[in-house]
Design a protein around this motif. Sequence first.
Motif, PDB file in Angstrom:
ATOM      1  N   ALA A 129       1.224  -0.934   0.036  1.00  0.00           N
ATOM      2  CA  ALA A 129      -0.252  -0.139  -0.157  1.00  0.00           C
ATOM      3  C   ALA A 129       0.925   1.314  -0.452  1.00  0.00           C
ATOM      4  CB  ALA A 129      -0.608  -0.299   0.874  1.00  0.00           C
ATOM      5  N   PRO A 130       0.991   2.503  -0.835  1.00  0.00           N
ATOM      6  CA  PRO A 130       1.641   3.646  -0.392  1.00  0.00           C
ATOM      7  C   PRO A 130       1.171   4.311   1.419  1.00  0.00           C
ATOM      8  CG  PRO A 130      -0.613   4.062  -1.206  1.00  0.00           C
ATOM      9  CD  PRO A 130      -1.111   2.536  -1.838  1.00  0.00           C
ATOM     10  N   GLU A 131       2.806   4.677   0.630  1.00  0.00           N
ATOM     11  CA  GLU A 131       2.661   5.130   1.801  1.00  0.00           C
ATOM     12  C   GLU A 131       2.295   6.666   2.694  1.00  0.00           C
ATOM     13  OE1 GLU A 131       6.904   6.848   2.065  1.00  0.00           O
ATOM     14  OE2 GLU A 131       7.557   4.395   2.475  1.00  0.00           O
ATOM     15  N   ILE A 132       1.962   6.615   3.280  1.00  0.00           N
ATOM     16  CA  ILE A 132       1.149   7.806   4.180  1.00  0.00           C
ATOM     17  C   ILE A 132       1.378   8.108   5.314  1.00  0.00           C
ATOM     18  CG2 ILE A 132      -1.208   7.083   3.052  1.00  0.00           C
ATOM     19  CD1 ILE A 132      -2.354   6.193   5.720  1.00  0.00           C
ATOM     20  N   THR A 133       0.523   9.564   5.539  1.00  0.00           N
ATOM     21  CA  THR A 133       1.078  10.555   6.854  1.00  0.00           C
ATOM     22  C   THR A 133      -0.531  10.945   7.388  1.00  0.00           C
ATOM     23  OG1 THR A 133       3.654  10.843   5.933  1.00  0.00           O
ATOM     24  CG2 THR A 133       2.682  12.062   7.688  1.00  0.00           C
ATOM     25  N   ALA A 134      -0.537  10.957   9.185  1.00  0.00           N
ATOM     26  CA  ALA A 134      -1.358  10.896  10.083  1.00  0.00           C
ATOM     27  C   ALA A 134      -1.384  11.442  10.644  1.00  0.00           C
ATOM     28  CB  ALA A 134      -2.277  10.186   9.785  1.00  0.00           C
ATOM     29  N   THR A 135      -1.732  12.990  10.463  1.00  0.00           N
ATOM     30  CA  THR A 135      -1.814  14.383  11.631  1.00  0.00           C
ATOM     31  C   THR A 135      -2.851  13.969  12.371  1.00  0.00           C
ATOM     32  OG1 THR A 135      -0.210  15.137  10.076  1.00  0.00           O
ATOM     33  CG2 THR A 135      -1.059  16.273  12.222  1.00  0.00           C
ATOM     34  N   GLU A 136      -2.847  14.264  14.051  1.00  0.00           N
ATOM     35  CA  GLU A 136      -3.480  14.877  14.676  1.00  0.00           C
ATOM     36  C   GLU A 136      -3.124  15.808  15.663  1.00  0.00           C
ATOM     37  OE1 GLU A 136      -4.995  12.049  17.809  1.00  0.00           O
ATOM     38  OE2 GLU A 136      -2.751  10.972  17.652  1.00  0.00           O
ATOM     39  N   MET A 137      -4.058  16.369  16.147  1.00  0.00           N
ATOM     40  CA  MET A 137      -3.557  17.701  17.476  1.00  0.00           C
ATOM     41  C   MET A 137      -3.199  16.990  19.275  1.00  0.00           C
ATOM     42  SD  MET A 137      -4.699  21.723  18.091  1.00  0.00           S
ATOM     43  CE  MET A 137      -4.113  22.195  16.486  1.00  0.00           C
ATOM     44  N   LEU A 138      -3.050  16.662  19.502  1.00  0.00           N
ATOM     45  CA  LEU A 138      -3.150  16.462  21.542  1.00  0.00           C
ATOM     46  C   LEU A 138      -2.900  17.971  21.707  1.00  0.00           C
ATOM     47  CD1 LEU A 138       0.210  14.552  21.424  1.00  0.00           C
ATOM     48  CD2 LEU A 138      -1.890  13.490  20.972  1.00  0.00           C
ATOM     49  N   THR A 139      -4.046  17.492  22.862  1.00  0.00           N
ATOM     50  CA  THR A 139      -3.809  18.253  23.973  1.00  0.00           C
ATOM     51  C   THR A 139      -3.089  17.738  24.979  1.00  0.00           C
ATOM     52  OG1 THR A 139      -6.301  19.206  23.642  1.00  0.00           O
ATOM     53  CG2 THR A 139      -6.070  19.725  25.297  1.00  0.00           C
ATOM     54  N   ARG A 140      -1.718  18.641  25.576  1.00  0.00           N
ATOM     55  CA  ARG A 140      -1.305  18.410  26.724  1.00  0.00           C
ATOM     56  C   ARG A 140      -1.017  19.204  27.952  1.00  0.00           C
ATOM     57  NH1 ARG A 140       4.522  17.500  23.716  1.00  0.00           N
ATOM     58  NH2 ARG A 140       3.536  15.599  23.966  1.00  0.00           N
ATOM     59  N   PHE A 141      -1.411  19.079  28.864  1.00  0.00           N
ATOM     60  CA  PHE A 141      -0.523  18.813  30.282  1.00  0.00           C
ATOM     61  C   PHE A 141       0.288  18.225  30.959  1.00  0.00           C
ATOM     62  CE2 PHE A 141      -5.565  18.773  29.239  1.00  0.00           C
ATOM     63  CZ  PHE A 141      -5.933  20.080  29.879  1.00  0.00           C
ATOM     64  N   VAL A 142       0.956  19.271  31.816  1.00  0.00           N
ATOM     65  CA  VAL A 142       2.636  19.022  32.406  1.00  0.00           C
ATOM     66  C   VAL A 142       2.295  20.179  33.275  1.00  0.00           C
ATOM     67  CG1 VAL A 142       4.618  19.139  32.713  1.00  0.00           C
ATOM     68  CG2 VAL A 142       3.468  18.999  30.490  1.00  0.00           C
ATOM     69  N   VAL A 143       1.879  19.295  34.770  1.00  0.00           N
ATOM     70  CA  VAL A 143       1.425  19.971  35.840  1.00  0.00           C
ATOM     71  C   VAL A 143       2.598  19.303  36.679  1.00  0.00           C
ATOM     72  CG1 VAL A 143       0.157  19.831  38.064  1.00  0.00           C
ATOM     73  CG2 VAL A 143      -0.703  19.317  36.561  1.00  0.00           C
TER      74      VAL A 143
END
Length: 240
Positions: A129-143
Motif C-alpha cells: 500500500a502507498p505510504e501515508i502520513t496521518a496528523t492529529e492535534m494533542l492537548t498536552r497538560f504538564v503539572v
Amino acid sequence: MIAAARLIAARSCFIALASTVAWCGVPASANAQVYIGRDIPRGGNVELSGGGVWSPGYDLGTAQAEETRNPGSGTGPFVLFQSDSRTESAPGLQGKFGVYLARSVSVEAGVLVSRPDVSTRLTGDAESAPEITATEMLTRFVVDGSVLFHLTGASFAGGRGIPFLLGGAGYLRDLHEKNEVADTGHEFHFGGGLHYWFGEGKHRVGVRADFSISRRNGGADAIDTTRTVPTIAGSVAYLF
C-alpha cells in the motif's frame, strides 16, 4: 515677677514638647525609608506568574505492527507495516504559584497547556500500500512542582534583577483528538532563569524568563524511552 516666671515656664514646656515631637519623628521617617527600600522577595512572600512557553519538536520513535507467521513461512514475526511518529514544535500557556521560604529559596507549582501536532508516517506495508502520513492535534497538560534557588549574590540593577536555578518533577497527560484516548507519563526538569522586579513597595510587578530541560517518559510516545525536551518561557510576575 510672677508673670515673667510663668512665661519662662511656658516657654520651657513648649521647647521640650517640640524637641520630643522632633525626636519621635526621626525614627518614623527612618522606618518609612527602610520599609520602602527593604529587601524583597523574602520569606513569606507569594509570587503569581503567567505567560507563554515554547518547546521544539521531537521524534516519538518507531513502532512495527507485527503478527505471528504461519508454520513453515519463516522465523520471527511478520511485519505488516511500520510507523514513525513525531511531535511538532508548539507554543503554549503556563501559570505558576510560588511561596518564598527565604530570600534565596522558594517552592512553586505550575500548570502548562499546549496543543502540538503529532504526525505519524506509515511505511513498509506488507501488501505494498502507498505510504501515508496521518496528523492529529494533542492537548498536552504538564503539572509540576519545583524548588528555586535565587542567586541574590549575583543580583544587579540595585537588586531588581535576580538570577535563579530550578529543579523539579511533574505529571504529563496527552489527550488525543476528541479526548477519547489519554496517555500519561512523568518528567524531571532542571534549568534556570531571571526575575526582574519593578517598583519599591511591598507589592511588585516584574518579568520572568525561564529556560529548562525536561526529561520525559510516557505520554504519546511510540516506545518506552526517555526524551529530552528543552523549553523556553516568558511570564509576567506579581509579588506580594
